[in-house]
Design a protein around this motif. Sequence first.
Motif, PDB file in Angstrom:
ATOM      1  N   THR A 114      58.586   2.315  24.236  1.00  0.00           N
ATOM      2  CA  THR A 114      57.787   3.030  23.243  1.00  0.00           C
ATOM      3  C   THR A 114      56.859   4.045  23.908  1.00  0.00           C
ATOM      4  O   THR A 114      56.771   5.204  23.469  1.00  0.00           O
ATOM      5  CB  THR A 114      56.967   2.027  22.404  1.00  0.00           C
ATOM      6  N   LEU A 115      56.187   3.634  24.961  1.00  0.00           N
ATOM      7  CA  LEU A 115      55.291   4.554  25.672  1.00  0.00           C
ATOM      8  C   LEU A 115      56.061   5.684  26.345  1.00  0.00           C
ATOM      9  O   LEU A 115      55.615   6.835  26.347  1.00  0.00           O
ATOM     10  CB  LEU A 115      54.469   3.780  26.701  1.00  0.00           C
ATOM     11  N   LEU A 116      57.225   5.363  26.894  1.00  0.00           N
ATOM     12  CA  LEU A 116      58.056   6.384  27.528  1.00  0.00           C
ATOM     13  C   LEU A 116      58.564   7.393  26.503  1.00  0.00           C
ATOM     14  O   LEU A 116      58.517   8.604  26.739  1.00  0.00           O
ATOM     15  CB  LEU A 116      59.229   5.716  28.243  1.00  0.00           C
ATOM     16  N   HIS A 117      59.018   6.906  25.341  1.00  0.00           N
ATOM     17  CA  HIS A 117      59.485   7.818  24.293  1.00  0.00           C
ATOM     18  C   HIS A 117      58.351   8.688  23.772  1.00  0.00           C
ATOM     19  O   HIS A 117      58.557   9.866  23.487  1.00  0.00           O
ATOM     20  CB  HIS A 117      60.099   7.036  23.129  1.00  0.00           C
ATOM     21  N   TYR A 118      57.167   8.110  23.655  1.00  0.00           N
ATOM     22  CA  TYR A 118      56.031   8.907  23.163  1.00  0.00           C
ATOM     23  C   TYR A 118      55.663   9.998  24.162  1.00  0.00           C
ATOM     24  O   TYR A 118      55.280  11.089  23.777  1.00  0.00           O
ATOM     25  CB  TYR A 118      54.834   7.993  22.897  1.00  0.00           C
ATOM     26  N   ARG A 119      55.806   9.698  25.454  1.00  0.00           N
ATOM     27  CA  ARG A 119      55.504  10.707  26.473  1.00  0.00           C
ATOM     28  C   ARG A 119      56.566  11.800  26.513  1.00  0.00           C
ATOM     29  O   ARG A 119      56.261  12.979  26.608  1.00  0.00           O
ATOM     30  CB  ARG A 119      55.388  10.052  27.849  1.00  0.00           C
ATOM     31  N   ILE A 120      57.836  11.418  26.432  1.00  0.00           N
ATOM     32  CA  ILE A 120      58.917  12.390  26.537  1.00  0.00           C
ATOM     33  C   ILE A 120      59.106  13.156  25.230  1.00  0.00           C
ATOM     34  O   ILE A 120      59.356  14.362  25.245  1.00  0.00           O
ATOM     35  CB  ILE A 120      60.232  11.685  26.937  1.00  0.00           C
ATOM     36  N   HIS A 121      58.980  12.460  24.096  1.00  0.00           N
ATOM     37  CA  HIS A 121      59.194  13.069  22.773  1.00  0.00           C
ATOM     38  C   HIS A 121      57.914  12.960  21.946  1.00  0.00           C
ATOM     39  O   HIS A 121      57.820  12.098  21.083  1.00  0.00           O
ATOM     40  CB  HIS A 121      60.316  12.350  22.006  1.00  0.00           C
ATOM     41  N   PRO A 122      56.926  13.819  22.176  1.00  0.00           N
ATOM     42  CA  PRO A 122      55.732  13.757  21.310  1.00  0.00           C
ATOM     43  C   PRO A 122      56.135  14.011  19.858  1.00  0.00           C
ATOM     44  O   PRO A 122      56.881  14.947  19.578  1.00  0.00           O
ATOM     45  CB  PRO A 122      54.830  14.878  21.828  1.00  0.00           C
ATOM     46  N   PRO A 123      55.683  13.172  18.939  1.00  0.00           N
ATOM     47  CA  PRO A 123      56.165  13.287  17.547  1.00  0.00           C
ATOM     48  C   PRO A 123      55.524  14.439  16.786  1.00  0.00           C
ATOM     49  O   PRO A 123      54.885  14.261  15.765  1.00  0.00           O
ATOM     50  CB  PRO A 123      55.787  11.934  16.943  1.00  0.00           C
ATOM     51  N   ASP A 124      55.728  15.660  17.267  1.00  0.00           N
ATOM     52  CA  ASP A 124      55.190  16.824  16.579  1.00  0.00           C
ATOM     53  C   ASP A 124      56.232  17.513  15.712  1.00  0.00           C
ATOM     54  O   ASP A 124      55.912  18.397  14.937  1.00  0.00           O
ATOM     55  CB  ASP A 124      54.594  17.812  17.585  1.00  0.00           C
ATOM     56  N   TRP A 139      62.454  10.352  15.595  1.00  0.00           N
ATOM     57  CA  TRP A 139      63.436   9.265  15.592  1.00  0.00           C
ATOM     58  C   TRP A 139      63.391   8.383  16.826  1.00  0.00           C
ATOM     59  O   TRP A 139      63.401   7.150  16.687  1.00  0.00           O
ATOM     60  CB  TRP A 139      64.837   9.824  15.356  1.00  0.00           C
ATOM     61  N   PRO A 140      63.345   8.919  18.047  1.00  0.00           N
ATOM     62  CA  PRO A 140      63.272   8.016  19.201  1.00  0.00           C
ATOM     63  C   PRO A 140      62.012   7.164  19.186  1.00  0.00           C
ATOM     64  O   PRO A 140      62.044   5.977  19.541  1.00  0.00           O
ATOM     65  CB  PRO A 140      63.277   8.957  20.405  1.00  0.00           C
ATOM     66  N   ASN A 141      60.900   7.733  18.756  1.00  0.00           N
ATOM     67  CA  ASN A 141      59.652   6.974  18.674  1.00  0.00           C
ATOM     68  C   ASN A 141      59.734   5.895  17.601  1.00  0.00           C
ATOM     69  O   ASN A 141      59.276   4.770  17.809  1.00  0.00           O
ATOM     70  CB  ASN A 141      58.474   7.913  18.392  1.00  0.00           C
ATOM     71  N   LEU A 142      60.329   6.232  16.487  1.00  0.00           N
ATOM     72  CA  LEU A 142      60.462   5.265  15.399  1.00  0.00           C
ATOM     73  C   LEU A 142      61.365   4.101  15.800  1.00  0.00           C
ATOM     74  O   LEU A 142      61.032   2.938  15.554  1.00  0.00           O
ATOM     75  CB  LEU A 142      61.010   5.957  14.146  1.00  0.00           C
ATOM     76  N   PHE A 143      62.487   4.409  16.440  1.00  0.00           N
ATOM     77  CA  PHE A 143      63.403   3.342  16.866  1.00  0.00           C
ATOM     78  C   PHE A 143      62.760   2.430  17.904  1.00  0.00           C
ATOM     79  O   PHE A 143      62.943   1.213  17.869  1.00  0.00           O
ATOM     80  CB  PHE A 143      64.704   3.928  17.401  1.00  0.00           C
ATOM     81  N   SER A 144      62.009   2.994  18.830  1.00  0.00           N
ATOM     82  CA  SER A 144      61.368   2.143  19.833  1.00  0.00           C
ATOM     83  C   SER A 144      60.234   1.326  19.220  1.00  0.00           C
ATOM     84  O   SER A 144      59.989   0.190  19.646  1.00  0.00           O
ATOM     85  CB  SER A 144      60.864   2.981  21.011  1.00  0.00           C
ATOM     86  N   LEU A 145      59.553   1.850  18.215  1.00  0.00           N
ATOM     87  CA  LEU A 145      58.535   1.059  17.512  1.00  0.00           C
ATOM     88  C   LEU A 145      59.169  -0.079  16.717  1.00  0.00           C
ATOM     89  O   LEU A 145      58.617  -1.186  16.657  1.00  0.00           O
ATOM     90  CB  LEU A 145      57.716   1.951  16.579  1.00  0.00           C
ATOM     91  N   ILE A 146      60.313   0.179  16.099  1.00  0.00           N
ATOM     92  CA  ILE A 146      61.032  -0.880  15.399  1.00  0.00           C
ATOM     93  C   ILE A 146      61.438  -1.972  16.385  1.00  0.00           C
ATOM     94  O   ILE A 146      61.320  -3.166  16.096  1.00  0.00           O
ATOM     95  CB  ILE A 146      62.264  -0.307  14.662  1.00  0.00           C
ATOM     96  N   ASP A 147      61.886  -1.560  17.562  1.00  0.00           N
ATOM     97  CA  ASP A 147      62.245  -2.525  18.605  1.00  0.00           C
ATOM     98  C   ASP A 147      61.025  -3.343  19.020  1.00  0.00           C
ATOM     99  O   ASP A 147      61.108  -4.563  19.167  1.00  0.00           O
ATOM    100  CB  ASP A 147      62.829  -1.791  19.810  1.00  0.00           C
ATOM    101  N   LEU A 148      59.903  -2.688  19.169  1.00  0.00           N
ATOM    102  CA  LEU A 148      58.690  -3.379  19.602  1.00  0.00           C
ATOM    103  C   LEU A 148      58.177  -4.350  18.547  1.00  0.00           C
ATOM    104  O   LEU A 148      57.853  -5.504  18.858  1.00  0.00           O
ATOM    105  CB  LEU A 148      57.595  -2.361  19.955  1.00  0.00           C
TER     106      LEU A 148
END
Length: 130
Positions: free
Chosen positions: A20-30, A36-45
Motif C-alpha cells: 500500500t505504501l509503495l503504491h501510494y509512492r509510485i502512483h499518487p492518487p491524483d 486503482w492500484p492504491n484501491l486494490f492494495s488497500l482492499i488487500d490490507l
Amino acid sequence: MTTQRSTLWVALVSLALGATLLHYRIHPPDELTALWPNLFSLIDLVLVSAWFRFRSTALLGLLLNSFLAFLGIIMMADYSLSATLAGQVKVMPGVNFFGWLLATTFPYIMIALADFMVGLALYRAVLTEK
C-alpha cells in the motif's frame, strides 16, 4: 490462535502495508488511473487481512488475496514487457540481463508472489488448526 498462524498473519499484513505504501509512492492518487492500484492494495490490507482472522471467512480471504496477487503480477509483467519493447527501459536484456531485471517491475512482482505464498500458508495453517 496459534503462534504460526499469528506470525503468518502479521507477515501478510506487513506485506500488504508495504504494498500500500509503495503504491501510494509510485502512483499518487491524483488521477483516476492511479486510483486503482492504491484501491486494490488497500482492499488487500483491510479486507483480506480481516477475512484471514476467522476460520469461517479464511477461504474468502484466500480467494481475494490470490486474485489481487495474480492481477498485480500480470499487470506489472505486462507493463515491464511493453516498456522494454517500446525502448523505455534504459538497460536492455541482451546487454545486461540483471540490470534490466532490476530496472523492471520484477522486484515488485516478487513481493506480490510472496504475498500470495504467505496467504496460502496462512490458509493451510487455518485449516489444520482445531
